[in-house]
Scaffold this active site. Sequence first.
Site, short mmCIF file in Angstrom:
data_model
loop_
_atom_site.label_atom_id
_atom_site.label_comp_id
_atom_site.label_asym_id
_atom_site.label_seq_id
_atom_site.Cartn_x
_atom_site.Cartn_y
_atom_site.Cartn_z
N LYS A 38 32.01 65.94 19.04
CA LYS A 38 31.01 65.68 20.11
C LYS A 38 31.41 64.43 20.89
O LYS A 38 32.28 63.67 20.44
CB LYS A 38 29.62 65.54 19.51
CG LYS A 38 29.47 64.43 18.50
CD LYS A 38 28.19 64.55 17.69
CE LYS A 38 28.14 63.55 16.59
NZ LYS A 38 26.95 62.73 16.54
N TYR A 262 34.11 34.68 36.06
CA TYR A 262 32.73 34.46 36.50
C TYR A 262 32.02 33.46 35.62
O TYR A 262 32.16 33.48 34.39
CB TYR A 262 31.95 35.78 36.42
CG TYR A 262 32.28 36.77 37.51
CD1 TYR A 262 31.99 36.50 38.84
CD2 TYR A 262 32.87 37.99 37.20
CE1 TYR A 262 32.28 37.42 39.83
CE2 TYR A 262 33.16 38.92 38.18
CZ TYR A 262 32.86 38.63 39.50
OH TYR A 262 33.15 39.55 40.48
N MET A 310 34.24 43.27 35.40
CA MET A 310 34.26 44.74 35.46
C MET A 310 35.68 45.29 35.36
O MET A 310 35.93 46.31 34.73
CB MET A 310 33.59 45.22 36.75
CG MET A 310 33.28 46.70 36.74
SD MET A 310 32.57 47.30 38.27
CE MET A 310 31.01 46.48 38.32
C1 LIG Z 1 24.42 66.29 12.18
C2 LIG Z 1 25.69 65.51 12.13
N1 LIG Z 1 26.62 65.83 11.20
C3 LIG Z 1 27.79 65.16 11.10
C4 LIG Z 1 28.08 64.11 11.94
C5 LIG Z 1 29.39 63.37 11.80
O1 LIG Z 1 29.15 62.06 11.37
P1 LIG Z 1 30.37 61.04 11.10
O2 LIG Z 1 30.98 60.77 12.41
O3 LIG Z 1 29.69 59.86 10.51
O4 LIG Z 1 31.30 61.73 10.14
C6 LIG Z 1 27.14 63.73 12.91
C7 LIG Z 1 27.43 62.59 13.79
O5 LIG Z 1 26.65 61.75 14.09
C8 LIG Z 1 25.93 64.45 13.01
O6 LIG Z 1 25.01 64.14 13.93
#
Ligand SMILES: Cc1ncc(COP(=O)(O)O)c(C=O)c1O
Length: 370
Positions: A38, A262, A310
């Site tokens: 993700k 700055y 920045m």
């Molecule tokens: C539901 C769920 N499972 C697994 C993970 C993976 O976690 P990590 O990056 O600590 O391994 C996450 C990440 O936040 C998560 O939200």
Amino acid sequence: MASPERALARVRLDAVRHNCDHLRLLLADGAQLCAVVKADGYGHGGAQCAKAAQDGGAAWIAVATAGEAAELRREGIEGRVLVMGALTAADTRTALDAEADLVVWDHRSLESLPTDGAHRPRVHVKLDTGMGRLGTKDPDEARALIDRADSAPGMELAGLMTHFATADEPGDLHFPAQLERFRAFVGDLGDRAEDLLVHAANSAATFRDRACHFDMVRCGVAIYGLDPFQEDPRPRGLDPALALESYVATVKRFAAGESAGYGRRWTATEPTLIATIPIGYGDGWRRALTNDCDVLVRGRRRPLVGAVSMDNVTVDLGPETDVQEGDPAVLIGAQGEERILCEEVAGRLGTINYEVVCGLGARVTRRHER
Ligand SMILES: Cc1ncc(COP(=O)(O)O)c(C=O)c1O
């Protein structure tokens, strides 16, 4: 010498493959690895890391949003993808079009799943054993959801899951309590649990206790070689995949009393040479690092002095230097014998390594190396 990049995140995909291989060796018998990619693979590049993780033996890929699942499919990622987050009606259609598995924790979302589309929804029921976020806290409701998903025509009950809140805090008592609640729930399901993919562990939990591996672990941060406990990842066998690099744009002589940046947040106390490096908070190098981090140039740590702006930071090279304009500068990663870990930067910022890599901006070029 090749022309340097202004702001470059170099991502070694062989490190991601290695980390996945390494994690798989730790797993309890029969447990599979799900690689969590993700937030664009925690800033490392979602599709590239998903592919590398699959090459490293990850059987599943997980994301938070439907859009991320759709993006992975557009990039040619095949195989099982789990969308772990909350979904609007539109998100649900996007996730199903991407042939992703979904997570449910209430009857409303379960009943609203379309079962007449091209792809039959595959669902994982989530029990909240103590994270206090998504998931039902009520084991009876979870059982009812399992029954309903199992019997609903046009739907497939695929899994059962929970998520730990404190796996990264060794010695705390909440983690074993969550695990016990989940184990009891799975145990009460008896034979029915046999047909379900049961999963609970994130990276920290995967390292912490094999008893929470069940059928699958969901590892994010560790597949990138970042340490879930905010320590040096290397003793745990993890190889940090990402390096953040820039270059020395100019070197200027400063007299005592002259300031850089700055707000005049740093003033030379004696004559010195200051390099300007064209990366800043517009790239995700946070302003809170003002006067408070090192940058590697010519294999040595150089203190960042003055405010992070920045687009630029300034570093003190001392009164004599062999540093030249065009020299590479490393903000995260190794140069010569020296290394700056993401965990060090996170520690200085009072945050976690996750936030440092997720915060790298769109202006940073990602270069993926095999
Ligand atoms: C539901 C769920 N499972 C697994 C993970 C993976 O976690 P990590 O990056 O600590 O391994 C996450 C990440 O936040 C998560 O939200």
